[in-house]
Write a protein that holds these residues in place. Structure first.
Motif, PDB file in Angstrom:
ATOM      1  N   ALA A 309     -16.907  -8.766  88.763  1.00 60.18           N
ATOM      2  CA  ALA A 309     -15.537  -9.061  89.179  1.00 60.18           C
ATOM      3  C   ALA A 309     -14.547  -8.858  88.038  1.00 60.18           C
ATOM      4  O   ALA A 309     -13.448  -8.320  88.237  1.00 60.18           O
ATOM      5  CB  ALA A 309     -15.456 -10.491  89.707  1.00 60.18           C
ATOM      6  N   ARG A 313     -11.480  -5.956  87.552  1.00 64.69           N
ATOM      7  CA  ARG A 313     -10.082  -6.322  87.330  1.00 64.69           C
ATOM      8  C   ARG A 313      -9.552  -5.741  86.012  1.00 64.69           C
ATOM      9  O   ARG A 313      -8.475  -6.116  85.550  1.00 64.69           O
ATOM     10  CB  ARG A 313      -9.929  -7.843  87.347  1.00 64.69           C
ATOM     11  N   ARG A 330      -8.748  -7.509  77.814  1.00 65.34           N
ATOM     12  CA  ARG A 330      -7.937  -6.451  78.405  1.00 65.34           C
ATOM     13  C   ARG A 330      -6.987  -5.891  77.337  1.00 65.34           C
ATOM     14  O   ARG A 330      -5.947  -5.329  77.652  1.00 65.34           O
ATOM     15  CB  ARG A 330      -7.128  -6.985  79.598  1.00 65.34           C
ATOM     16  N   THR A 337      -3.721 -13.516  78.795  1.00 63.94           N
ATOM     17  CA  THR A 337      -4.838 -13.463  79.747  1.00 63.94           C
ATOM     18  C   THR A 337      -5.092 -14.831  80.357  1.00 63.94           C
ATOM     19  O   THR A 337      -5.288 -14.957  81.574  1.00 63.94           O
ATOM     20  CB  THR A 337      -6.113 -12.963  79.045  1.00 63.94           C
ATOM     21  N   ARG A 379     -11.113 -14.445  94.007  1.00 61.90           N
ATOM     22  CA  ARG A 379      -9.752 -14.378  93.466  1.00 61.90           C
ATOM     23  C   ARG A 379      -9.601 -13.184  92.514  1.00 61.90           C
ATOM     24  O   ARG A 379      -8.570 -12.525  92.511  1.00 61.90           O
ATOM     25  CB  ARG A 379      -9.424 -15.683  92.735  1.00 61.90           C
ATOM     26  N   LEU A 380     -10.613 -12.929  91.700  1.00 61.92           N
ATOM     27  CA  LEU A 380     -10.542 -11.792  90.790  1.00 61.92           C
ATOM     28  C   LEU A 380     -10.532 -10.461  91.541  1.00 61.92           C
ATOM     29  O   LEU A 380      -9.949  -9.485  91.078  1.00 61.92           O
ATOM     30  CB  LEU A 380     -11.722 -11.847  89.817  1.00 61.92           C
ATOM     31  N   GLU A 381     -11.180 -10.427  92.693  1.00 61.02           N
ATOM     32  CA  GLU A 381     -11.285  -9.191  93.454  1.00 61.02           C
ATOM     33  C   GLU A 381     -10.109  -8.988  94.414  1.00 61.02           C
ATOM     34  O   GLU A 381      -9.995  -7.925  95.029  1.00 61.02           O
ATOM     35  CB  GLU A 381     -12.584  -9.171  94.246  1.00 61.02           C
ATOM     36  N   SER A 382      -9.256 -10.013  94.530  1.00 57.99           N
ATOM     37  CA  SER A 382      -8.146  -9.921  95.491  1.00 57.99           C
ATOM     38  C   SER A 382      -7.027  -9.001  94.992  1.00 57.99           C
ATOM     39  O   SER A 382      -6.924  -8.748  93.811  1.00 57.99           O
ATOM     40  CB  SER A 382      -7.596 -11.306  95.751  1.00 57.99           C
TER      41      SER A 382
END
Length: 382
Positions: A309, A313, A330, A337, A379-382
């Motif tokens: 996940a 992101r 990131r 973050t 939530r991370l994949e949304s």
């Protein structure tokens, strides 16, 4: 008119001994995370706290039963622990770590590993003019221990490149908290040899050793690392992670009998005793490998789900071949973050808690329940 009631000391008043000690220490890092924790908790589906690697799964039944069976323990326990406890520690080290020739005098029970890390420099008699070294990215308590003793904290990238003058204590941490990096046997052996050459006590924090994912972590107690001798070498282990016993404060140090014998004498005076029921629970935990394997399976599944996940992101995962964390970036300031993820109701630890070199990373623990990890993944994949 002056008030008759006592008033607090003004800022100009002399510092109390307690405040003088606390002034040596850095700010407690977790206090800085509170606003982000509040933001994450405001999420409609609740917070997913991946910031602290605290166990959430049940204590295995055989360990709870051992604790209960030893509950009628009205007398004082000994600091050195029971013979059964020392047998369990030496047996586990030989079976699991490959250590050889351990005796009871090579063992020291601990009231959790954190107190040992924090107070070891003081108990070794270190002070001004002495130096304590630890990795550039590291568990903050290594620095705290040095400052409590008024010794100088020193960070390193390669311990064998340190200036040995005044260096009294060298901390290794493999698998690493926070990065999950594992040091191989050759590097460990080279570091042990260097420390012995310069008369520096080497203490290896190996609390995550049973949680290797992409490689098999190695102990400094293994004969090909320590040369078949424990002189100048101590390893620290904890049952908090591998057996879900963080609440029990069960840990131990193993290694140089001269060092541990001196510490035992000091700790007897300080009353640093592991409670008798916890000693019995530790014996049960070290004698059973099945519950460790089951817990590893839980963590492996959570780790895989979160890693996928996070990478989806836009995160890059570095090291993380062992331990209970993913070291993620990131390529932005870590607090950015943390803030971004808190809006999703996901709380992570900023990398600068562990040193300036972590300022663009976050540490993501996979110790939440399956349900909460699944919520974080959604939530991370949304």
């Amino acid at each position: 008119m002056a008030s008759s009631s006592a008033s607090p000391a003004s800022p100009a008043s002399p510092a109390s001994p307690a405040s003088a000690v606390s002034a040596r220490l850095p700010e407690f890092p977790w206090d800085r995370l509170e606003p982000y924790k509040a933001a994450a908790a405001a999420h409609g589906d609740g917070i997913v706290d991946l910031s602290v690697g605290t166990p959430v799964d049940p204590v295995p039944e055989l360990i709870r039963q051992a604790l209960a069976d030893a509950a009628d323990s009205p007398g004082y326990p000994t600091v050195w622990g029971t013979a059964a406890l020392r047998d369990a520690v030496t047996g586990w080290c030989e079976r699991r770590l490959g250590a050889a020739g351990l005796a009871h005098r090579n063992v020291l029970p601990l009231v959790g590993s954190k107190e040992f890390v924090a107070w070891l420099p003081t108990q070794l008699g270190l002070g001004p003019g002495d130096r304590v070294a630890y990795p550039r990215l590291a568990y903050p308590t290594y620095e705290v221990g040095a400052r409590l003793a008024r010794a100088e904290p020193v960070v390193y990238d390669d311990p064998t490149e340190l200036d040995p003058r005044g260096l009294r204590l060298l901390w290794l941490n493999s698998p690493s908290n926070p990065t999950g990096r594992v040091l191989d046997a050759a590097l460990l052996a080279r570091t042990v040899a260097w420390a012995r050459e310069h008369g520096v006590l080497l203490v290896a924090d190996e609390c995550y050793l049973e949680l290797g994912w992409e490689t098999e972590p190695v102990s400094v107690l293994r004969p090909d690392v320590c040369g078949g001798s424990y002189e100048g070498v101590v390893a620290v282990h904890s049952l908090s992670k591998r057996s879900n016993l963080a609440g029990y404060r069960a840990a131990f140090a193993v290694g140089d009998e001269a060092v541990l014998g001196e510490l035992l004498h000091i700790r007897k005076h300080g009353g640093m005793m592991v409670p008798a029921p916890v000693q019995a629970a530790t014996v049960a935990a070290l004698g059973d490998d099945a519950h460790v394997a089951r817990q590893r399976e839980r963590y492996a599944a959570r780790r895989a789900a979160l890693r996928t996940a996070l990478e989806g992101r836009g995160f890059r995962i570095e090291h993380s071949e062992a331990s209970l964390y993913l070291w993620a970036t990131r390529d932005e300031p870590c607090w950015d973050t943390v803030g971004d993820l808190s809006k999703l109701g996901v709380l992570v630890a900023p990398g600068d808690f562990y040193g300036e070199a972590g300022e663009q990373f976050v540490r993501v623990a996979f110790t939440a329940t399956d349900e909460r990890v699944a919520a974080a993944v959604r939530r991370l994949e949304s």
